[in-house]
Every structure is written in C-alpha cells, then in structure tokens.
Enzyme design. Structure first.
Site, short mmCIF file in Angstrom:
data_model
loop_
_atom_site.label_atom_id
_atom_site.label_comp_id
_atom_site.label_asym_id
_atom_site.label_seq_id
_atom_site.Cartn_x
_atom_site.Cartn_y
_atom_site.Cartn_z
N GLY A 16 0.83 -1.20 0.00
CA GLY A 16 0.00 0.00 0.00
C GLY A 16 0.86 1.25 0.00
O GLY A 16 2.03 1.20 0.40
N HIS A 18 -2.09 7.57 7.14
CA HIS A 18 -1.13 8.46 6.47
C HIS A 18 -1.80 9.78 6.05
O HIS A 18 -1.17 10.84 6.06
CB HIS A 18 -0.55 7.80 5.22
CG HIS A 18 0.63 6.92 5.46
ND1 HIS A 18 1.82 7.39 5.98
CD2 HIS A 18 0.82 5.60 5.24
CE1 HIS A 18 2.69 6.40 6.07
NE2 HIS A 18 2.12 5.29 5.63
N HIS A 30 -3.93 1.48 7.85
CA HIS A 30 -2.58 2.05 7.83
C HIS A 30 -2.48 3.20 6.82
O HIS A 30 -1.98 4.28 7.14
CB HIS A 30 -1.59 0.92 7.49
CG HIS A 30 -0.16 1.35 7.34
ND1 HIS A 30 0.84 0.90 8.16
CD2 HIS A 30 0.44 2.18 6.45
CE1 HIS A 30 1.99 1.45 7.79
NE2 HIS A 30 1.78 2.22 6.75
N GLU A 31 -3.00 2.96 5.61
CA GLU A 31 -2.88 3.98 4.56
C GLU A 31 -3.75 5.20 4.88
O GLU A 31 -3.35 6.34 4.63
CB GLU A 31 -3.24 3.41 3.19
CG GLU A 31 -2.40 2.23 2.73
CD GLU A 31 -0.91 2.44 2.87
OE1 GLU A 31 -0.44 3.59 2.77
OE2 GLU A 31 -0.19 1.44 3.08
N GLN A 60 3.27 10.03 1.02
CA GLN A 60 4.55 9.31 0.97
C GLN A 60 5.36 9.64 -0.27
O GLN A 60 6.55 9.34 -0.34
CB GLN A 60 4.32 7.80 1.06
CG GLN A 60 3.76 7.35 2.40
CD GLN A 60 3.58 5.86 2.45
OE1 GLN A 60 2.55 5.35 2.06
NE2 GLN A 60 4.60 5.14 2.91
#
Ligand code: NI
Length: 151
Positions: A46, A135, A131-132, A51
C-alpha cells in the site's frame, strides 16, 4: 511507468493532513498510476500520496498481487473487531512493529471513474486500509506500535 521519490520518516510532510480531491483529472490519474508503480517497485502492499510528497487523499493498495485498489477520498464508515499483527511502512524502512487494528472495516471511496464504491475488508486488507488512511491524517504506524518486532 514513473517512479516517485519516497518521503521517509522525519520528513514533515508525512505529518500533515491531506486534502480532499475535488476533481478527478489526468493529473490525479497520473499520480495514482505513479503511486502504484512506486509501490510495486518497492514490494509494498500500500502507498498513500503524502509518501510521495503530495497532500491529497489518494491511496493505492494491493495485498494479493491480484486486486489493485486506487482509492480517492477513502473513508472508513464501519469497523469492528480487533486484531494484532506486525506491519511496516515504505517510509520507515527496516522497522516493523505490532499494531492493534480493527479486524473488519468497510471503506467508502471514489474510484478512477468517479463512482462511489464500498468495500468490506478483513485481515491484511483491512489492516492495510487502516494504515494507509492514517497516512492521510499524518499518522504513522510507529505512533500506534505496541511492540517492535524483528524482520
Ligand atoms: Ni505506511
């Protein structure tokens, strides 16, 4: 195919909140393509736009090398259960740690055709979605890590 430079832990852009995408244009589609290329190049499952230095609510996920999800403005609308497992992050290489996540999530997002989609996920896919999406809020898994693990 275009690879983008990954931003690493310590880069302040990873701590900022991403903005909603208002219009799906060629630029957004190119960013999503490049995000997928960059994710596969690094053997990740992912990647979120911050990022690669872009503060937009864009996420790509592929946990099984079969289903690539390109999510625009994703939002978790339901979550349940609890699961502990180790995870890592392309922005924090060489660190893995256990994180408690919901075992099941339902995510709503806009796809590349502008259609609203709803996806029920469990296991690794659910973990990766959480998790993503973190971000996009400037949250890294190390903020939630309960125990660092080797490998
Ligand atoms: Ni990550």
């Amino acid at each position: 195919m275009a690879l983008r430079n990954l931003r690493l832990d310590g880069d302040e852009i990873l701590r900022k909140k991403s903005r909603e995408v208002e219009k799906i244009d060629d630029r957004i589609l190119t960013i999503l393509d490049d995000m997928a290329d960059t994710m596969y190049d690094k053997d990740g499952v992912g990647l979120a736009a911050p990022q690669i230095g872009i503060l937009k609510r864009l996420v790509v996920i592929d946990v099984d090398d079969e289903n690539l999800y390109k999510m625009i403005n994703p939002k978790i609308i339901k979550s349940s259960g609890e699961a502990v497992d180790a995870e890592g992050c392309l922005s924090i290489p060489e660190k893995r740690g256990e994180v408690v996540r919901p075992s099941n999530v339902t995510v709503e997002y806009t796809d590349i055709n502008g259609e609203l989609k709803r996806l029920d996920a469990e296991g690794l896919l659910a973990r990766c979605i959480c998790h993503e999406l973190d971000h996009l809020e400037g949250i890294l898994f190390t903020d939630k890590m309960t125990k660092q693990v080797e490998g």
